[in-house]
Structure formats: C-alpha cells, structure tokens
Design an enzyme around this catalytic site. Structure first.
Site, mmCIF file in Angstrom:
data_model
loop_
_atom_site.group_PDB
_atom_site.id
_atom_site.type_symbol
_atom_site.label_atom_id
_atom_site.label_comp_id
_atom_site.label_asym_id
_atom_site.label_seq_id
_atom_site.Cartn_x
_atom_site.Cartn_y
_atom_site.Cartn_z
ATOM 1 N N SER A 152 0.835 -1.185 0.000
ATOM 2 C CA SER A 152 0.000 0.000 0.000
ATOM 3 C C SER A 152 0.885 1.255 0.000
ATOM 4 O O SER A 152 1.743 1.413 -0.867
ATOM 5 C CB SER A 152 -0.949 -0.037 1.201
ATOM 6 N N ARG A 222 -11.720 5.968 10.431
ATOM 7 C CA ARG A 222 -11.293 4.569 10.391
ATOM 8 C C ARG A 222 -12.398 3.661 9.860
ATOM 9 O O ARG A 222 -12.127 2.717 9.111
ATOM 10 C CB ARG A 222 -10.885 4.118 11.791
ATOM 11 N N ASP A 317 -8.749 -6.492 -4.691
ATOM 12 C CA ASP A 317 -8.353 -5.185 -4.149
ATOM 13 C C ASP A 317 -8.911 -4.106 -5.064
ATOM 14 O O ASP A 317 -8.350 -3.807 -6.109
ATOM 15 C CB ASP A 317 -6.829 -5.105 -4.063
ATOM 16 N N HIS A 350 -7.995 -5.291 -0.209
ATOM 17 C CA HIS A 350 -6.712 -4.607 -0.016
ATOM 18 C C HIS A 350 -5.925 -5.178 1.151
ATOM 19 O O HIS A 350 -4.689 -5.228 1.121
ATOM 20 C CB HIS A 350 -6.960 -3.115 0.195
#
Length: 377
Positions: A152, A222, A317, A350
C-alpha cells in the site's frame, strides 16, 4: 525451528542536520524510531528495509517482552525461515516522520516552543520519508539495500526509493500499491479527513493543549477506511445481514453485525492513533505521483530506476486494483527494466497484503531467494 524473531525492542536515531521537506518547510532536528531483525553481514549488503502503510509503524515482526500479544504487523512475512528470512537478511522497520509511535510527529515537543507541534508540524511526503530513511541507512553504515519493500503506502515508498536513490537499492518489492491515487481514492481520503477536521475536539490540530482527543472524527475516518480495505465477498461471508439481536429494532442503534464490527474497529483505532498523523498519512498518499514532474508520463518517471522489481497485486483489491499495479509494470517494461509481476487470487481485498496466503508468500520467498543469491555470491 522457531519462525519468530522473538523478543524485540525499539531503537531511536537522532538527526541534527535539518531536513528540508518537499513543501519547503524545514525540520531542524528529528528522531526516527526503528527495529531491526537478523544480523547485518560484514559488508553490510544483506539489509532489507520494510516501509509501513498508513496505520503501520516500526514494529514489523516479533513481540515485546512486556506485552507478548503485541506482535509485529507483518510477522507472518518476516522471521527465520519465512519469506523474508531473518537467517539471511538484516531487516529494518521504521516509524515514518509524522508518525505517532515514537518518531518525531505532531504530538512531539517542538523544541522552538516547548509545546507539541500540533498544527505546526509540516505536511510530509513520500519523498520526505525516503530522504529520512536514507539518513538512517547512513547512520547504520548501509550504502545499498538488498531490497526495499512495502504494501500500500509502503509500496509507494519502495517505488520512490528506486527513483530518489537508484544506486542504493538492488530490488524493490511493491505490493498492493499504485503509481498514484485515483480520484475516487482521493475522495475517500478527503471524507475521512473532514470527519477529523470538523470534530469540535480537533481544535485546528492543537487538541493536545486542550487535553482532548477528536475521537468521533477518528472513529468515522477509520470506519470509512476499513470498508475500503475489505472486499464485498469477505464482508458478506463474515457478516452478511446478520442482526445482533436476531430481530429488527426499528431505530438508529447498532443492529447489524457489520455495524458492530465497524464501530469496534473505529473505537480501537481512536484509542491509539493520532488524528494529525492520520491527516498527514492520507495527504502523503494523495500527493504521491512520480509522473507529475514528467508531464504525467509514467514511463519517463521510471527512467531513473535501476533496481529490479517485484510487483504484486490482489484480485479483489478494488482500492489499489491490479490495473494500477500493471501500470507500474508497463512503465518499467517500457524502460527495459527487470520486473516480475504476480496477481494473487484472494478474497480479502486490499488487506490481503497483510495476511498469510501461501501463493503470495511463495512468490515473495522465491523472489527474495534471488536477492539472497546475489548477496551470497
């Protein structure tokens, strides 16, 4: 044979040479917290740098003596006999500048004011992180890394190493990353930041002085981010439309299991992560774009690279799709660079790069065996 590096402890490096950030801001002095695993060989040629993602840190592998449950975030990948084999490699994990796990960041004391930096901490970029990591390598006497790797945002840093310091890295492993964010990704980050920026407890970034934490904003940020890290299939399999009580409540409380899960993740994150750091990390994601200085020509941007590459993507992803990884591969191929590519079939979206997956780990292991053969030659 143990497959854990065992008990680890953090180390601290101090730097008095000012760091001029890409924004033009200057950090007159700063500290980086890091951990190391394995043994650096005599000619210092077996070092592997691991770059962390948005919510990661320097604690990559092993566990702490006073908290054995605090296991490194990539412990499945790194250790004796693991894909990144610490019987062979000397592995370094660093908490980036602007972080909230010991390195100088917004919560640190600004030596010029005697107060936390807060809103005065400069916006940092991937290029700034790589520059600071290179200074740490200098302190450790490492002229060239056998490999730099990350997933990432960490994968973006690994790419930038090949561009900023082409002679200081032999192999780059960029996993579940992209050459730049899509407009959709920037939009997700902006919504997450606004959840924090509009929290009354944020106080313009100087909430430390008020003795509060913008918990609501961090929770929402979040929760939104976590949705994008998972695949629809995983959420369907794990939660579906299950109700906590087995029946509808006809209100606005927590009824579905997925709602309960997201709130749990949000509360946990708000309990240990810094709001300013979240803003900085997402901005660094938004700003990363090697092609920007080359009229949006990614081929020209990667012309400076000399390292060999392993690029890995994951089938589900959707935030950093395989298409984005293939763009990196194509740019490297157009420059006749040495590049290997693997698209891993995974149901976990992901977050797949953080999980133990046999095919994925076998690819990393095989590639790094090649890097090790070069060291051992």
């Amino acid at each position: 044979m143990s497959t854990s590096v065992g008990i680890v402890s953090a180390q601290r490096a101090s730097f008095d040479t000012p760091l001029v950030c890409k924004s033009g801001a200057v950090l007159s002095r700063y500290e980086l917290v890091y951990e190391t695993y394995g043994t650096l060989n005599a000619d210092r040629s077996n070092a592997v740098l691991v770059c962390h993602a948005l919510s990661g840190n320097h604690h990559v592998a092993g566990y702490y003596a006073d908290n054995p449950k605090n296991v490194g975030w990539w412990d499945t990948m790194i250790g004796p006999g693991k894909p990144v084999d610490t019987n062979k490699f000397f592995v370094i994990g660093v908490n980036n500048l602007g972080g909230c796990h010991g390195s100088t960041g917004p919560a640190s004391i600004n030596p010029e004011t005697g107060k936390p930096y807060g809103s005065q901490f400069p916006v940092v970029t991937v290029e700034d992180w790589v520059a600071s990591q290179a200074r740490l390598a200098d302190q450790l006497g490492i002229r060239q890394f056998a490999a730099v790797m990350g997933g990432s945002l960490g994968g973006m840093q690994a790419m930038q190493w090949a561009l900023s310091f082409p002679d200081r890295v032999r192999h780059v492993l960029t996993i579940a990353a992209a050459p730049r964010l899509t407009a959709e990704n920037i939009a997700f980050n902006d919504v997450a930041r606004n959840a924090i920026l509009t929290d009354p407890d944020f106080h313009g970034g100087d909430f430390y002085e008020h003795g509060v934490v913008p918990v609501r904003g961090l929770r929402l940020a979040r929760m939104l981010g976590h949705i994008t890290y998972l695949s629809d299939d995983v959420m369907a399999d794990k939660f579906g439309r299950s109700l906590r009580s087995g029946k509808l409540g006809y209100g606005y409380g927590v009824e579905f299991e997925i709602e309960s899960y997201l709130r749990y993740q949000g509360d946990k994150f708000a309990g240990y992560f810094d709001a300013n750091t979240y803003l900085l990390m997402t901005k660094a994601l938004d700003y990363f774009d090697p092609a920007r200085d080359f009229d949006d020509d990614l081929d020209r941007a990667f012309a400076a690279a000399r390292a060999a590459f392993l690029v890995i993507s994951f089938s589900t992803d959707w935030r950093f799709s395989p298409e984005r990884s293939r763009a990196i591969v194509n740019a490297l191929l157009h420059n006749r660079r040495d590049v290997s590519y693997a698209e891993i079939t995974s149901a976990h979206g992901h977050d797949s790069f953080l999980l133990q997956h046999e095919h994925y780990h076998d690819v990393v292991r095989a590639y790094l065996e090649r890097a090790w053969n070069e060291v051992a030659a």
